[in-house]
Motif scaffolding. Structure first.
Motif, PDB file in Angstrom:
ATOM      1  N   MET A 191      16.130  -7.949  18.885  1.00  0.00           N
ATOM      2  CA  MET A 191      15.649  -9.042  18.052  1.00  0.00           C
ATOM      3  C   MET A 191      15.739 -10.351  18.820  1.00  0.00           C
ATOM      4  SD  MET A 191      17.140  -8.026  14.278  1.00  0.00           S
ATOM      5  CE  MET A 191      15.817  -8.894  13.442  1.00  0.00           C
TER       6      MET A 191
ATOM      7  N   PHE B 198      15.327 -14.408  18.136  1.00  0.00           N
ATOM      8  CA  PHE B 198      15.280 -15.398  17.063  1.00  0.00           C
ATOM      9  C   PHE B 198      14.939 -16.787  17.602  1.00  0.00           C
ATOM     10  CE2 PHE B 198      18.033 -12.098  15.372  1.00  0.00           C
ATOM     11  CZ  PHE B 198      17.645 -11.990  14.046  1.00  0.00           C
TER      12      PHE B 198
ATOM     13  N   GLU C 214      19.223 -15.603   8.886  1.00  0.00           N
ATOM     14  CA  GLU C 214      20.595 -15.096   8.843  1.00  0.00           C
ATOM     15  C   GLU C 214      20.688 -13.820   8.017  1.00  0.00           C
ATOM     16  OE1 GLU C 214      22.881 -18.347   7.355  1.00  0.00           O
ATOM     17  OE2 GLU C 214      23.325 -19.147   9.350  1.00  0.00           O
TER      18      GLU C 214
ATOM     19  N   PHE D 287      19.276 -10.957  10.045  1.00  0.00           N
ATOM     20  CA  PHE D 287      20.201 -10.585  11.110  1.00  0.00           C
ATOM     21  C   PHE D 287      21.386  -9.802  10.548  1.00  0.00           C
ATOM     22  CE2 PHE D 287      23.859 -11.854  13.900  1.00  0.00           C
ATOM     23  CZ  PHE D 287      23.502 -11.072  14.986  1.00  0.00           C
ATOM     24  N   SER D 288      21.940 -10.270   9.425  1.00  0.00           N
ATOM     25  CA  SER D 288      23.075  -9.589   8.806  1.00  0.00           C
ATOM     26  C   SER D 288      22.707  -8.169   8.393  1.00  0.00           C
ATOM     27  CB  SER D 288      23.555 -10.380   7.589  1.00  0.00           C
ATOM     28  OG  SER D 288      24.554  -9.684   6.879  1.00  0.00           O
TER      29      SER D 288
ATOM     30  N   ARG E 192      22.253  -5.879  11.537  1.00  0.00           N
ATOM     31  CA  ARG E 192      23.511  -5.489  12.179  1.00  0.00           C
ATOM     32  C   ARG E 192      24.180  -4.343  11.435  1.00  0.00           C
ATOM     33  NH1 ARG E 192      27.310 -10.101  14.653  1.00  0.00           N
ATOM     34  NH2 ARG E 192      28.123  -8.185  15.549  1.00  0.00           N
TER      35      ARG E 192
ATOM     36  N   TYR F  42      20.347  -8.744  20.549  1.00  0.00           N
ATOM     37  CA  TYR F  42      19.687  -9.939  20.040  1.00  0.00           C
ATOM     38  C   TYR F  42      19.861 -11.101  21.011  1.00  0.00           C
ATOM     39  CZ  TYR F  42      24.452 -11.295  18.783  1.00  0.00           C
ATOM     40  OH  TYR F  42      25.778 -11.601  18.845  1.00  0.00           O
TER      41      TYR F  42
ATOM     42  N   TYR G  89      18.432 -15.554  21.483  1.00  0.00           N
ATOM     43  CA  TYR G  89      17.809 -16.716  20.856  1.00  0.00           C
ATOM     44  C   TYR G  89      16.864 -17.406  21.838  1.00  0.00           C
ATOM     45  CZ  TYR G  89      21.664 -16.157  17.524  1.00  0.00           C
ATOM     46  OH  TYR G  89      22.547 -15.655  16.609  1.00  0.00           O
TER      47      TYR G  89
END
Length: 392
Positions: free
Chosen positions: A236, A238, A252, A255-256, A259, A267, A269
């Motif tokens: 991922m 972001f 968020e 992502f949570s 995971r 992941y 950024y």
């Protein structure tokens, strides 16, 4: 009424079929739901709703179609309510002023006599009045109103926790595919991006094999097998900062959920568009960078790549070298996007911006084209479309 309910569901785009409607009618003929509206609600929902995305729309249609229908049978006057139950419902401590008001009505026996009379006369739900049994009024009978010389009907405990019909609660509204995602329904959607395989050490009991080998050998022969795990690997990327600050919560939550659903999850950024470096810790983005080339050479091509960003930026950030607002990038963002796609064939972009305005933002149109059209809105429907693309 039931035929109208069926047509209203279809009008609300709940995919019900005639076969399912006939199954519901068979359930009613078999008296599965009895005479309670709540039981009929659960029977209808179990029979007619095949996908949790449609639960909220089902609740809305149900509430509209059966509005005003109570749990008692139509002949409410035929219902016998034991006086002991009414007394227990009315138990409370009264002030001297309240006791005087009760006596003004004629005492307890007078209240009970009046209650029986109104139960026999009243034919429907009532709210906000001063005579009928209902809610929120000044009648001596009902709930959530005010009359110190009253009998509370069907209300238990603190008035702030009063009961509501299950279909009026609309507990499933966040499953609607037109709403933005929450962590719970993101998890439900991501579970479709799974391919199970048995790998690793043999630690799980293989019951079927144990029984078969034990029967063949005449003694207990315990057989183990590797645990069945999700073999999908996800990378991922972001977008953070700038206009993405408006979409932090959605990112968020995604992502949570990811995971918790994927054992193999990596992941990074980036800002606006991926360039020659990305980072793992947003607080150390200028001191602990990871070259994008390292990412492309570290993870094998079977990783599923998910970009998350609004793609809202100057078109120059995508199209030309040096167009980045943060540094002098030697190569255009479009070059790096193409490299990611060349390395990872399964690649999608999730955009939290409403799909209706994508054509009005040049950079979104450019990124969408660079992604081969595989840009999807960050809602339940968009996520499921993205997953279908990743599973090809």
């Amino acid at each position: 009424m039931f035929v109208d309910f069926f047509h209203q569901l279809k009008a609300a785009k709940v995919p019900v079929t005639l076969r399912e409607y006939l199954t519901l009618m068979e359930g009613l003929a078999a008296d599965i739901a009895g005479r309670r509206v709540e039981d009929f609600y659960y029977l209808a929902r179990a029979t007619l709703v095949k996908d949790e995305r449609h639960l909220d729309r089902f609740d809305q249609v149900f509430g509209q179609t059966f509005k005003g229908l109570e749990t008692l049978s139509d002949g409410v006057a035929e219902v016998e309510i034991p006086e002991e139950w009414l007394r227990s419902q009315a138990e409370r401590y009264f002030s001297e002023e309240e006791k005087a008001q009760i006596e003004a009505l004629g005492g307890w026996e007078k209240i009970m006599e009046e209650l029986r009379k109104r139960l026999a006369e009243q034919k429907r739900r009532h709210s906000g009045g001063s005579k009928w049994i209902g809610t929120g009024g000044k009648s001596p009978f009902g709930a959530d109103g005010y009359n110190p010389a009253g009998v509370r009907i069907g209300q238990k405990g603190n008035r702030n926790f009063r009961a509501v019909k299950v279909w009026d609660k609309r507990e499933f509204r966040d499953f609607d595919d037109t709403r933005e995602l929450g962590t719970r329904n993101i998890k439900v959607a991501l579970r479709k991006l799974r391919q199970f395989a048995r790998a690793g050490a043999a630690e799980e009991l293989d019951l079927e094999s144990t029984i078969r080998h034990s029967a063949d050998k005449g003694y207990i022969d315990v057989r183990l097998r590797p645990e069945r795990r999700n073999a999908i690997k996800v990378l991922m990327l972001f977008d953070v900062g700038g206009s993405m600050d408006w979409h932090v919560q959605g990112a968020e939550e995604l992502f949570s959920a990811a995971r918790s659903e994927f054992k193999h999850l990596e992941y990074y950024y980036f800002h606006n568009c991926p360039y020659e470096f990305v980072w793992r810790d947003n607080e150390r983005r200028w001191t602990e960078r990871t070259p994008t080339w390292d990412v492309l050479h570290t993870y094998p091509s079977d990783y599923k790549v998910i970009f998350v960003g609004d793609a809202s930026m100057s078109p120059y950030e995508v199209s030309i070298a040096g167009g980045s607002v943060e540094h002098m990038n030697p190569e255009a963002g479009a070059v790096w996007l193409q490299r990611v796609r060349d390395t990872f064939p399964s690649c999608v972009w999730l955009n939290p911006v409403s799909e209706d305005v994508w054509d009005w933002t040049p950079s979104i149109k450019m990124v969408r084209q660079l992604m081969g059209g595989h840009m999807y809105p960050l809602n339940l429907d968009g996520l499921e479309r993205a997953i279908r693309e990743l599973m090809r």
